[in-house]
Design a protein around this motif. Structure first.
Motif, PDB file in Angstrom:
ATOM      1  N   LEU A 132      30.505  -7.529  40.120  1.00  0.00           N
ATOM      2  CA  LEU A 132      29.992  -5.987  39.965  1.00  0.00           C
ATOM      3  C   LEU A 132      29.573  -5.764  38.536  1.00  0.00           C
ATOM      4  O   LEU A 132      28.486  -4.807  38.240  1.00  0.00           O
ATOM      5  CB  LEU A 132      30.871  -4.973  40.721  1.00  0.00           C
ATOM      6  CG  LEU A 132      30.616  -4.986  42.215  1.00  0.00           C
ATOM      7  CD1 LEU A 132      31.717  -3.885  42.687  1.00  0.00           C
ATOM      8  CD2 LEU A 132      29.144  -4.869  42.452  1.00  0.00           C
TER       9      LEU A 132
ATOM     10  N   PHE B  34      27.736   1.074  41.606  1.00  0.00           N
ATOM     11  CA  PHE B  34      29.063   0.095  41.902  1.00  0.00           C
ATOM     12  C   PHE B  34      29.276  -0.581  43.185  1.00  0.00           C
ATOM     13  O   PHE B  34      30.265  -0.814  43.871  1.00  0.00           O
ATOM     14  CB  PHE B  34      30.228   1.246  41.773  1.00  0.00           C
ATOM     15  CG  PHE B  34      30.144   1.967  40.572  1.00  0.00           C
ATOM     16  CD1 PHE B  34      30.594   1.093  39.683  1.00  0.00           C
ATOM     17  CD2 PHE B  34      29.532   2.889  40.104  1.00  0.00           C
ATOM     18  CE1 PHE B  34      30.659   1.651  38.125  1.00  0.00           C
ATOM     19  CE2 PHE B  34      29.517   3.512  38.904  1.00  0.00           C
ATOM     20  CZ  PHE B  34      29.893   2.741  37.975  1.00  0.00           C
ATOM     21  N   THR B  35      28.243  -1.104  43.622  1.00  0.00           N
ATOM     22  CA  THR B  35      27.905  -1.784  44.946  1.00  0.00           C
ATOM     23  C   THR B  35      27.150  -3.034  44.722  1.00  0.00           C
ATOM     24  O   THR B  35      26.290  -2.972  43.893  1.00  0.00           O
ATOM     25  CB  THR B  35      27.855  -0.823  46.190  1.00  0.00           C
ATOM     26  OG1 THR B  35      28.192  -1.830  47.168  1.00  0.00           O
ATOM     27  CG2 THR B  35      26.481  -0.431  46.195  1.00  0.00           C
TER      28      THR B  35
ATOM     29  N   MET C 221      38.732   4.645  29.326  1.00  0.00           N
ATOM     30  CA  MET C 221      38.391   4.355  30.679  1.00  0.00           C
ATOM     31  C   MET C 221      38.695   5.474  31.494  1.00  0.00           C
ATOM     32  O   MET C 221      37.929   6.020  32.391  1.00  0.00           O
ATOM     33  CB  MET C 221      39.256   3.256  30.994  1.00  0.00           C
ATOM     34  CG  MET C 221      38.664   1.767  30.663  1.00  0.00           C
ATOM     35  SD  MET C 221      39.785   0.379  31.427  1.00  0.00           S
ATOM     36  CE  MET C 221      38.902   0.157  32.925  1.00  0.00           C
ATOM     37  N   PHE C 222      39.772   6.049  31.085  1.00  0.00           N
ATOM     38  CA  PHE C 222      40.266   7.412  31.867  1.00  0.00           C
ATOM     39  C   PHE C 222      39.292   8.506  31.654  1.00  0.00           C
ATOM     40  O   PHE C 222      38.787   8.924  32.775  1.00  0.00           O
ATOM     41  CB  PHE C 222      41.629   7.891  31.441  1.00  0.00           C
ATOM     42  CG  PHE C 222      42.167   9.205  32.067  1.00  0.00           C
ATOM     43  CD1 PHE C 222      42.671   8.939  33.313  1.00  0.00           C
ATOM     44  CD2 PHE C 222      42.150  10.213  31.453  1.00  0.00           C
ATOM     45  CE1 PHE C 222      43.345   9.980  33.898  1.00  0.00           C
ATOM     46  CE2 PHE C 222      42.649  11.199  32.208  1.00  0.00           C
ATOM     47  CZ  PHE C 222      43.134  11.448  33.141  1.00  0.00           C
TER      48      PHE C 222
ATOM     49  N   ILE D 105      36.069   7.403  33.685  1.00  0.00           N
ATOM     50  CA  ILE D 105      36.182   7.571  35.212  1.00  0.00           C
ATOM     51  C   ILE D 105      36.120   8.913  35.563  1.00  0.00           C
ATOM     52  O   ILE D 105      35.352   9.553  36.470  1.00  0.00           O
ATOM     53  CB  ILE D 105      37.372   7.019  35.501  1.00  0.00           C
ATOM     54  CG1 ILE D 105      37.381   5.638  35.466  1.00  0.00           C
ATOM     55  CG2 ILE D 105      37.572   7.091  37.142  1.00  0.00           C
ATOM     56  CD1 ILE D 105      38.689   4.671  35.618  1.00  0.00           C
ATOM     57  N   ARG D 106      36.764   9.831  34.632  1.00  0.00           N
ATOM     58  CA  ARG D 106      36.865  11.507  35.108  1.00  0.00           C
ATOM     59  C   ARG D 106      35.418  11.857  34.982  1.00  0.00           C
ATOM     60  O   ARG D 106      35.080  12.872  35.918  1.00  0.00           O
ATOM     61  CB  ARG D 106      37.944  11.994  34.457  1.00  0.00           C
ATOM     62  CG  ARG D 106      38.678  12.794  34.979  1.00  0.00           C
ATOM     63  CD  ARG D 106      39.902  13.463  34.866  1.00  0.00           C
ATOM     64  NE  ARG D 106      39.903  13.843  33.337  1.00  0.00           N
ATOM     65  CZ  ARG D 106      41.041  14.641  33.088  1.00  0.00           C
ATOM     66  NH1 ARG D 106      41.944  14.942  33.902  1.00  0.00           N
ATOM     67  NH2 ARG D 106      41.239  14.889  31.833  1.00  0.00           N
TER      68      ARG D 106
ATOM     69  N   ILE E 264      31.225   7.602  35.550  1.00  0.00           N
ATOM     70  CA  ILE E 264      31.697   6.383  35.805  1.00  0.00           C
ATOM     71  C   ILE E 264      30.497   5.593  35.317  1.00  0.00           C
ATOM     72  O   ILE E 264      29.407   5.593  36.226  1.00  0.00           O
ATOM     73  CB  ILE E 264      32.313   6.075  36.943  1.00  0.00           C
ATOM     74  CG1 ILE E 264      32.644   4.465  36.976  1.00  0.00           C
ATOM     75  CG2 ILE E 264      31.713   6.626  38.180  1.00  0.00           C
ATOM     76  CD1 ILE E 264      33.909   4.258  38.087  1.00  0.00           C
TER      77      ILE E 264
ATOM     78  N   ILE F 149      32.308   0.412  32.312  1.00  0.00           N
ATOM     79  CA  ILE F 149      34.004   0.359  32.467  1.00  0.00           C
ATOM     80  C   ILE F 149      34.180  -0.966  33.356  1.00  0.00           C
ATOM     81  O   ILE F 149      35.452  -1.446  33.107  1.00  0.00           O
ATOM     82  CB  ILE F 149      34.175   1.729  33.481  1.00  0.00           C
ATOM     83  CG1 ILE F 149      34.279   2.924  32.393  1.00  0.00           C
ATOM     84  CG2 ILE F 149      35.548   1.457  33.938  1.00  0.00           C
ATOM     85  CD1 ILE F 149      34.463   4.091  32.938  1.00  0.00           C
ATOM     86  N   LEU F 150      33.302  -1.471  34.154  1.00  0.00           N
ATOM     87  CA  LEU F 150      33.497  -2.506  34.764  1.00  0.00           C
ATOM     88  C   LEU F 150      33.400  -3.709  34.120  1.00  0.00           C
ATOM     89  O   LEU F 150      34.407  -4.597  34.184  1.00  0.00           O
ATOM     90  CB  LEU F 150      32.691  -2.850  35.973  1.00  0.00           C
ATOM     91  CG  LEU F 150      32.300  -1.696  37.091  1.00  0.00           C
ATOM     92  CD1 LEU F 150      31.588  -2.057  38.135  1.00  0.00           C
ATOM     93  CD2 LEU F 150      33.766  -1.313  37.530  1.00  0.00           C
TER      94      LEU F 150
ATOM     95  N   ALA G 176      36.740  -3.867  32.253  1.00  0.00           N
ATOM     96  CA  ALA G 176      37.774  -3.998  33.155  1.00  0.00           C
ATOM     97  C   ALA G 176      37.775  -5.561  33.321  1.00  0.00           C
ATOM     98  O   ALA G 176      39.103  -6.114  33.087  1.00  0.00           O
ATOM     99  CB  ALA G 176      37.610  -3.268  34.478  1.00  0.00           C
TER     100      ALA G 176
END
Lengths: 284, 423
Positions: A40, A48-49, A238-239, A242-243, A246, A250-251, A254
């Protein structure tokens, strides 16, 4: 199923297969969520898909733009730099103090051992949120809230229990006669430490250090409270990412972190084997 | 370790003394090695925690800034329905005047506002105008002037609250953290009416969700720990790596994965729609609620269950089972009566480990918990960074700490704290 012993009944065979299937499902549950991120992160679209293009394995569906963003955005690069600086500095403090303490704790003359051990591993027991707000109050009083030093000291405190535990464990079977032998051959305690003790406890020191490193590198609660934007680390970014909003960056981050954790895991495994071998040499 | 030269001694008494001296020296040496870390942890960790605990009961702000008011209220009975006399109004005016000069009036008002809403604005307003009010008051009476300025000064409850806050150490934050309220008239402590209770329910929910996470990790972790323990070492190690990889992967990476998987436009919903199990308009809500918290945290904490279980199971000899079966036990009852009881230390260690970690979790519930899947830690963080009621945050933290320490104490009694295994 040729590999079953012939005496097994049908029920036993089917139970065996069912058990394996259950285990496979649980292992899938453990691993799949981690690796689903990897493809992804190459998504050409900010979703995100999996897009139809991705599922058809068409090149248009894939792109490395999120990696490009991660590696060029000064905001993210600052976070990488902070993470590395804070983790390295706090790990050095934790390893230095923790190893010394473990050497003391392993001596048979250590007074009040269990009380002191309890105090030393308390940072591992207290919930992070409580440590974080305690340190927030403490460093605010000192006027150090929002400085690198405060975050480094806070992380060092969180990392020391791991060093103490792993080094103490390697010292359990430590043969004191070797030090006496060294002394009788004229080595002073410092030389004896570096030539005899250190090589034997080194695997423990390094794996404790790795634990301390990952504790700091992956830690976010304390950074949120004790640090500020200037101390932003990768998990901090990242935190907040995401909050708020997003983004696929970030992916990509990750995925990079997954590679880091695989590297850590492999080095720990190598260390473990080496440690066993070293201590095995001692037994023979 | 140190082979210090002990002089030859003539008699037993001297030998004893020399040995004792040497022993003391060894003790000192051992302690000196531990001392730097001990000092660091005491100052850099224990002191901050104690500092936090002290904030949960301290009341310096009121005691230091309203000294005249507090002493003027000394004779006034909080249980009476009458307002305090002129003396108290003179005192509060003087205290406010000084507080305003130090720009603390608003802060004071906010503090009292936690107990009685509306006080923040009253103090802010009165503080700003106090320089004009005092000359007026000197001509007539302080009480009338203040009451004319704002009739909230005439509320007996306000004075009761100030009277209650007149001690340097107060239990009020703890009462609030446990949904209790002190009634000033009868001086009794009662539970808040059920619609105003917040924290007891939150504590209960935190414990309940943590318990279900513990149960889930046990159900999922038991079979794989069993499999890994009974496989030959080579294959077992390979599977163990699959358990350790999530353990070493960043917490935020794993939380992100679950957001990606479970959100309404996420991978799981997409698959379910594609397969035709659910309609596109009936996508499941699996995240930003309790379900999301339970799924993500079960995944995150599963290794903490598998590892202790595995290390216990590895020590159970498979010949026990074979012996039981050869003696005629049915395989299921052999497993249940012979193998399972031996795994109980592992279950205990894993369960307490997971439960204690879950109960203090902050990051994952904050990101995937939405409104219904949050824990007490999230409320603590909220009071630190948003509502700024630090005393209440500290009291909630202290309550959580007591809970965790009690569980660890039990853990130590049952399993022994030294049995914590890392990887």
């Amino acid at each position: 199923m040729a590999f079953f012993p012939p005496h097994l009944t049908l029920v036993e065979r089917s139970w065996y297969i069912a058990f394996r299937i259950i285990c496979a499902c649980v292992l899938f549950f453990l691993i799949f969520p981690i690796f689903v991120i990897v493809p992804l992160s190459f998504n050409a679209l900010p979703y995100f898909t999996f897009t139809p293009e991705m599922l058809a394995f068409k090149a248009v569906g894939y792109s490395t733009q999120w990696y490009k963003e991660f590696f060029t955005d000064p905001n993210w690069q600052g976070a990488v730099k902070n993470s590395v600086i804070i983790a390295l500095a706090s790990t050095s403090i934790a390893v230095g103090l923790g190893t010394l303490a473990a050497l003391g704790l392993s001596r048979k003359d250590m007074p009040a051992r269990s009380l002191i051990m309890g105090l030393l591993i308390s940072p591992m027991i207290v919930p992070l949120i409580i440590s974080a707000i305690g340190m927030f109050f403490f460093y605010s009083r000192l006027g150090m809230q929002g400085t690198h030093i405060a975050v480094i000291l806070a992380h060092a405190a969180l990392g020391t229990p791991f060093v103490v535990i792993t080094v103490t464990a390697t010292l359990v079977g430590f043969d004191l006669t070797m030090l006496r032998a060294a002394a009788s051959l004229g080595a002073n305690p410092t030389i004896a430490f570096f030539r005899i003790t250190l090589p034997i406890i080194l695997p423990g020191v390094i794996s404790g250090g790795l634990f301390a490193f990952i504790t700091s590198f992956d830690e976010v609660v304390v950074v949120l409270f004790v640090g500020s934007f200037k101390q932003r680390t990768i998990p901090w970014k990242m935190f907040s990412g995401i909050r708020e909003h997003i983004s696929p960056t970030i992916l990509a981050v990750a995925t990079c972190l997954i590679i880091v954790s695989i590297a850590l895991l492999v080095s720990l495994e190598i260390l473990r084997r080496r440690g066993e071998k070293l201590r095995g040499v001692k037994h023979s | 370790m140190a082979t210090d030269f002990t002089p030859l001694v003539a008699n037993g008494a001297q030998l004893k003394a020399a040995l004792r001296k040497n022993k003391a020296k060894q003790k000192r040496k051992a302690f000196l090695l531990v001392a730097p870390l001990l000092a660091f942890i005491l100052v850099g960790f224990c002191l901050p925690i104690l500092d936090m605990l002290s904030r949960s009961a301290e009341n310096q702000l009121i005691v230091k800034n309203l000294p005249r008011t507090i002493s003027a209220l000394g004779e006034w009975q909080a249980s009476s329905d009458n307002l305090p006399g002129e003396k108290a109004f003179i005192a509060i005016a003087e205290d406010l005047q000084i507080a305003q000069k130090l720009s603390r009036a608003t802060q004071l008002g906010q503090r009292i506002n936690y107990e009685l809403s509306g006080t923040a604005s009253l103090f802010r307003k009165s503080g700003r105008k106090i320089e004009n009010l005092i000359p007026l008051a000197k001509e007539s009476s302080y009480k009338e002037t203040l009451l004319n300025f704002d009739q909230k000064w005439g509320e007996v409850e306000l004075w009761r609250v100030i009277k209650r806050l007149s001690k340097p150490i107060i239990p009020d934050y703890y009462l609030a953290a446990l949904d209790l309220k002190r009634d000033m008239q009868s001086n009794s402590i009662d539970l808040l009416p059920s619609d105003e209770r917040i924290y007891l329910g939150l504590f209960a929910r935190t414990i309940l969700i943590s318990l279900s996470i513990t149960l889930m990790t046990l159900l999922l972790g038991f079979p794989i720990a069993l499999l890994i323990a009974r496989l030959p070492a080579r294959q077992g190690n390979l599977l163990l790596v699959l358990v350790l990889l999530p353990f070493w992967t960043s917490l935020l990476v794993r939380t992100t994965s679950w957001i990606v998987l479970l959100q309404q436009q996420g991978v799981v919903n997409d698959i379910l729609v594609a397969v035709g199990l659910i309609g596109d308009d009936a996508r499941l809500r699996m995240i930003y609620n309790t379900t999301g918290t339970v799924i993500a945290m079960t995944h995150i904490l599963l290794p903490f269950m598998v590892l202790p279980l595995y290390s216990v199971m590895k020590t159970i000899s498979p010949s026990y089972l074979r012996a039981a079966i050869s003696l005629g036990a049915h395989p299921i009852s052999a497993f249940w009566k012979v193998y399972f009881p031996n795994t109980i230390p592992g279950i205990g260690a894993g369960a307490i480990m997971v439960f204690v970690l879950a109960i203090g979790y902050y990051i994952t519930p904050e990101l995937v918990g939405g409104r219904t899947g949050v824990f007490i830690s999230n409320r603590i963080a909220y009071h630190i960074s948003s509502s700024l009621n630090w005393g209440l945050a500290a009291a909630l933290g202290a309550a959580l700490l007591v809970l965790v320490v009690t569980i660890y104490w039990l853990y130590d009694k049952i399993v022994g704290i030294d049995n914590i295994k890392l990887g």
